[in-house]
Design a protein around this motif. Structure first.
Motif, PDB file in Angstrom:
ATOM      1  N   LEU A 292       0.809  -1.214   0.000  1.00  0.00           N
ATOM      2  CA  LEU A 292       0.000   0.000   0.000  1.00  0.00           C
ATOM      3  C   LEU A 292       0.845   1.268   0.000  1.00  0.00           C
ATOM      4  O   LEU A 292       0.339   2.348  -0.314  1.00  0.00           O
ATOM      5  N   ASP A 293       2.140   1.165   0.351  1.00  0.00           N
ATOM      6  CA  ASP A 293       3.020   2.332   0.375  1.00  0.00           C
ATOM      7  C   ASP A 293       3.756   2.531  -0.947  1.00  0.00           C
ATOM      8  O   ASP A 293       4.636   3.406  -1.027  1.00  0.00           O
ATOM      9  N   LEU A 294       3.422   1.757  -1.958  1.00  0.00           N
ATOM     10  CA  LEU A 294       4.138   1.821  -3.234  1.00  0.00           C
ATOM     11  C   LEU A 294       4.038   3.216  -3.846  1.00  0.00           C
ATOM     12  O   LEU A 294       2.950   3.775  -3.985  1.00  0.00           O
ATOM     13  N   GLU A 295       5.205   3.780  -4.220  1.00  0.00           N
ATOM     14  CA  GLU A 295       5.259   5.110  -4.812  1.00  0.00           C
ATOM     15  C   GLU A 295       5.809   5.108  -6.230  1.00  0.00           C
ATOM     16  O   GLU A 295       5.470   5.989  -7.023  1.00  0.00           O
ATOM     17  N   ILE A 296       6.662   4.141  -6.560  1.00  0.00           N
ATOM     18  CA  ILE A 296       7.318   4.100  -7.870  1.00  0.00           C
ATOM     19  C   ILE A 296       7.137   2.713  -8.471  1.00  0.00           C
ATOM     20  O   ILE A 296       7.464   1.707  -7.839  1.00  0.00           O
ATOM     21  N   LEU A 297       6.624   2.667  -9.691  1.00  0.00           N
ATOM     22  CA  LEU A 297       6.399   1.394 -10.386  1.00  0.00           C
ATOM     23  C   LEU A 297       6.857   1.517 -11.830  1.00  0.00           C
ATOM     24  O   LEU A 297       6.436   2.427 -12.557  1.00  0.00           O
ATOM     25  N   HIS A 298       7.728   0.589 -12.241  1.00  0.00           N
ATOM     26  CA  HIS A 298       8.186   0.504 -13.629  1.00  0.00           C
ATOM     27  C   HIS A 298       7.762  -0.854 -14.192  1.00  0.00           C
ATOM     28  O   HIS A 298       8.148  -1.891 -13.645  1.00  0.00           O
ATOM     29  N   LEU A 299       6.993  -0.831 -15.262  1.00  0.00           N
ATOM     30  CA  LEU A 299       6.608  -2.046 -15.975  1.00  0.00           C
ATOM     31  C   LEU A 299       7.165  -1.944 -17.384  1.00  0.00           C
ATOM     32  O   LEU A 299       6.635  -1.232 -18.233  1.00  0.00           O
ATOM     33  N   VAL A 300       8.247  -2.655 -17.646  1.00  0.00           N
ATOM     34  CA  VAL A 300       8.956  -2.547 -18.914  1.00  0.00           C
ATOM     35  C   VAL A 300       8.915  -3.895 -19.630  1.00  0.00           C
ATOM     36  O   VAL A 300       9.477  -4.883 -19.161  1.00  0.00           O
ATOM     37  N   LYS A 301       8.166  -3.937 -20.728  1.00  0.00           N
ATOM     38  CA  LYS A 301       8.082  -5.150 -21.549  1.00  0.00           C
ATOM     39  C   LYS A 301       7.631  -6.362 -20.743  1.00  0.00           C
ATOM     40  O   LYS A 301       8.154  -7.463 -20.892  1.00  0.00           O
ATOM     41  N   THR A 302       6.688  -6.153 -19.867  1.00  0.00           N
ATOM     42  CA  THR A 302       6.054  -7.252 -19.136  1.00  0.00           C
ATOM     43  C   THR A 302       4.813  -7.646 -19.946  1.00  0.00           C
ATOM     44  O   THR A 302       3.725  -7.107 -19.735  1.00  0.00           O
ATOM     45  N   LEU A 303       4.985  -8.586 -20.853  1.00  0.00           N
ATOM     46  CA  LEU A 303       4.000  -8.838 -21.896  1.00  0.00           C
ATOM     47  C   LEU A 303       2.670  -9.361 -21.370  1.00  0.00           C
ATOM     48  O   LEU A 303       1.641  -9.204 -22.039  1.00  0.00           O
ATOM     49  N   GLU A 304       2.658  -9.987 -20.204  1.00  0.00           N
ATOM     50  CA  GLU A 304       1.427 -10.572 -19.692  1.00  0.00           C
ATOM     51  C   GLU A 304       0.620  -9.609 -18.826  1.00  0.00           C
ATOM     52  O   GLU A 304      -0.457  -9.957 -18.356  1.00  0.00           O
ATOM     53  N   CYS A 305       1.124  -8.431 -18.622  1.00  0.00           N
ATOM     54  CA  CYS A 305       0.409  -7.449 -17.801  1.00  0.00           C
ATOM     55  C   CYS A 305      -0.592  -6.685 -18.660  1.00  0.00           C
ATOM     56  O   CYS A 305      -0.260  -6.217 -19.751  1.00  0.00           O
ATOM     57  N   THR A 306      -1.812  -6.528 -18.160  1.00  0.00           N
ATOM     58  CA  THR A 306      -2.879  -5.892 -18.914  1.00  0.00           C
ATOM     59  C   THR A 306      -3.490  -4.744 -18.102  1.00  0.00           C
ATOM     60  O   THR A 306      -3.034  -4.421 -17.004  1.00  0.00           O
ATOM     61  N   ASN A 307      -4.536  -4.169 -18.663  1.00  0.00           N
ATOM     62  CA  ASN A 307      -5.257  -3.100 -17.972  1.00  0.00           C
ATOM     63  C   ASN A 307      -5.759  -3.551 -16.600  1.00  0.00           C
ATOM     64  O   ASN A 307      -5.749  -2.774 -15.631  1.00  0.00           O
TER      65      ASN A 307
END
Length: 531
Positions: A292-307
């Motif tokens: 719940l404290d997450l402030e920074i998220l990088h999703l780079v070429k994670t092909l299985e991640c969707t909306n």
């Protein structure tokens, strides 16, 4: 070294006797004072002799490495103080280093940060050298190992026992394995940062020995794993690091969905997560949403991640302030996920979209709900045109920096920026065929305080996969997405010889940019001086 025969010419103070300047030749030993023969030399007073050692050490610490080396050759005193005040040391870790270790660390006896680097084509130091170093540097807090392939588990175990105060370990292309890593984790209970890249001694498959948690698990705050065939063997360490704040995974194979579900039950205080080419799906993102404290998220070429996965993170991680997404033109993340971010993450300050196709509807909602959005980058987006830029100009009140790359934007979009975004200080436009030099020049003249950086390419040389180009803004406001580091960067306007500077002169562009550049110089409004 201190008894060199170098000399210095010093002007005489007795200017009443002769109008010409006489000189007195003194040696560096005499300049120190304590090493002199006691005779008074004919020259100006030596103020450095009266300077306390601590002050001289502070001066040395503000110099570059080359200047420090040159200063150490002046006299014995400077050699001694420079050695005692050096806390960082980087050595070429080849076998011929071994006989020099005692003398080196007798001089540099205060080193706390050590880098041992070897060329990949050369033989590195072995366990003997590392053990001697650990005996000489028991106060070592940081160690970096690069391509030290001769080090074994036994050498790492001996080092860990001698340097228990280690706080940061970074190793890349080394050959020791799980036993050596576990020895470090068991003995270095103060370890806070661990970075591992291509650790070749880790076995593949079920034969891999688990790594961690060890005594260091409670103190670890940052874990970074890169290019590991079996990175999941670090699972026990990640799960056991209850105080972990930052987790970065780059090109590590394995079933990370299952691991994230286990991590989410015990490690809930993470504030920064980077995932690049990691086999993680929406199930993994749902587990990450427990942080719940997450402030920074990088999703780079994670092909299985969707909306759906992005929405699950946005709905629970309401403190999110930096979001980087490289969709790699898969179109699995788009308006739906971005709308969820707009609804639930009002603290968003930085948004980087590469290979993602947002529309005016999602951009408008982001601009309206995320009032703190200061940095926005849109790269390789087929749906971002003049209407979308006009929407950003009208709605993004707090926006300070905007980067547009390989998008169907024209001069009309630049015109919208002339009157919108009142806090905008910098605009970068690259590989947008519709934006001309005249349009960029008009924007500069309309907003003289705005730094406009235009970089164009010949149409026939434009790469269709420009979403891999990344976004770089001096490494501060727009840190590059890790997978884009090797690609051509967007040159900063602060560099006088940058690629964008040459582009404005027409060296790399199909258009003639010389005339408008000269006009900009003559008016004194060059964007290269406004940064």
């Amino acid at each position: 070294m201190g008894q060199s025969a170098s000399t210095a010419a010093i002007p005489s103070r007795d200017t009443h006797r002769s109008k010409s300047k006489s000189t007195a030749i003194i040696s560096p030993m005499d300049a120190e004072g304590s090493e002199s023969s006691g005779e008074i030399t004919d020259g100006p007073p030596d103020y450095m002799r009266d300077l306390p050692d601590d002050c001289l050490a502070c001066i040395f610490q503000s110099l570059s490495s080359g200047d420090r080396k040159r200063c150490s050759l002046v006299c014995r005193r400077w050699l001694r103080i420079e050695g005692q005040s050096r806390h960082r040391l980087s050595l070429n870790a080849q076998p011929d280093l071994l006989p020099m270790i005692p003398s080196l660390f007798s001089r540099f006896d205060a080193v706390t940060k050590l880098a041992l680097k070897c060329d990949r084509r050369s033989v590195s130091i072995g366990d003997d050298a590392l053990i001697i170093i650990s005996l000489r540097c028991r106060n070592l807090t940081r160690l970096k190992l690069r391509a030290c392939r001769e080090l074994t588990d036994a050498g790492m175990a001996a080092f860990a026992k001698n340097c228990r105060g280690l706080k940061k370990l970074s190793c890349g292309s080394c050959a020791f394995g799980a036993k050596g890593m576990n020895a470090v984790l068991d003995n270095c209970s103060a370890l806070e940062e661990l970075s591992v890249k291509r650790l070749r001694g880790i076995a593949d498959g079920a034969a891999a020995e688990p790594i961690g948690p060890g005594a260091a698990a409670s103190s670890l705050k940052t874990i970074c794993l890169k290019e590991l065939y079996n990175g999941q063997c670090f699972g026990p360490l990640i799960i056991g690091a209850k105080n972990l704040r930052t987790l970065k995974l780059f090109r590590c194979s394995g079933d990370w969905d299952k691991l994230f579900q286990a991590v989410a039950e015990r490690v809930t205080g993470m504030v920064e997560i980077h995932l690049e080419r990691v086999p993680v799906s929406d199930f993994g993102l749902a587990a990450i949403s427990n942080c719940l404290d997450l402030e920074i998220l990088h999703l780079v070429k994670t092909l299985e991640c969707t909306n759906a996965g992005l929405a699950s993170v946005a709905e629970r991680c309401k403190l999110l302030r930096k979001l980087h997404i490289d969709g790699w033109k898969t179109n699995r993340i788009g308006d739906e996920g971005l709308v969820a971010v707009a609804k639930h993450c009002p603290n968003l300050q930085e948004l980087v979209l590469i290979g993602v196709n947002p529309t005016k509807s999602s951009l408008e909602m982001l601009a309206s709900n995320c009032q703190n959005l200061e940095r926005l980058a849109l790269c390789g987006s087929d749906t971002v045109g003049d209407p979308e830029i006009s929407c950003i100009a009208a709605k993004c009140i707090a926006l300070k920096k905007l980067c547009i790359k390989n998008c169907p934007v024209s001069d009309h979009g630049m015109e919208a920026l002339a009157t919108g975004c009142p806090n905008l200080v910098k605009v970068k436009v690259k590989k947008c065929r519709g934006v001309t030099c005249e349009g960029a020049e008009w924007l500069r003249s309309s907003r003289v305080s705005l730094a406009v950086n235009l970089d164009t390419v010949e149409p026939e040389h434009q790469d269709a996969s420009t979403s891999d180009g990344g976004v770089q803004e001096n490494g501060i406001e727009f840190p590059p997405v890790p997978s884009q580091i090797a690609a051509p960067s967007i040159a900063s306007s602060s560099s006088g010889r940058s690629a964008s500077f040459k582009a404005r002169l027409g060296l790399f562009s199909g258009r003639s940019l010389v005339a408008c550049t000269l006009r900009r110089w003559s008016s004194g409004k060059s964007s290269s001086g406004s940064n």
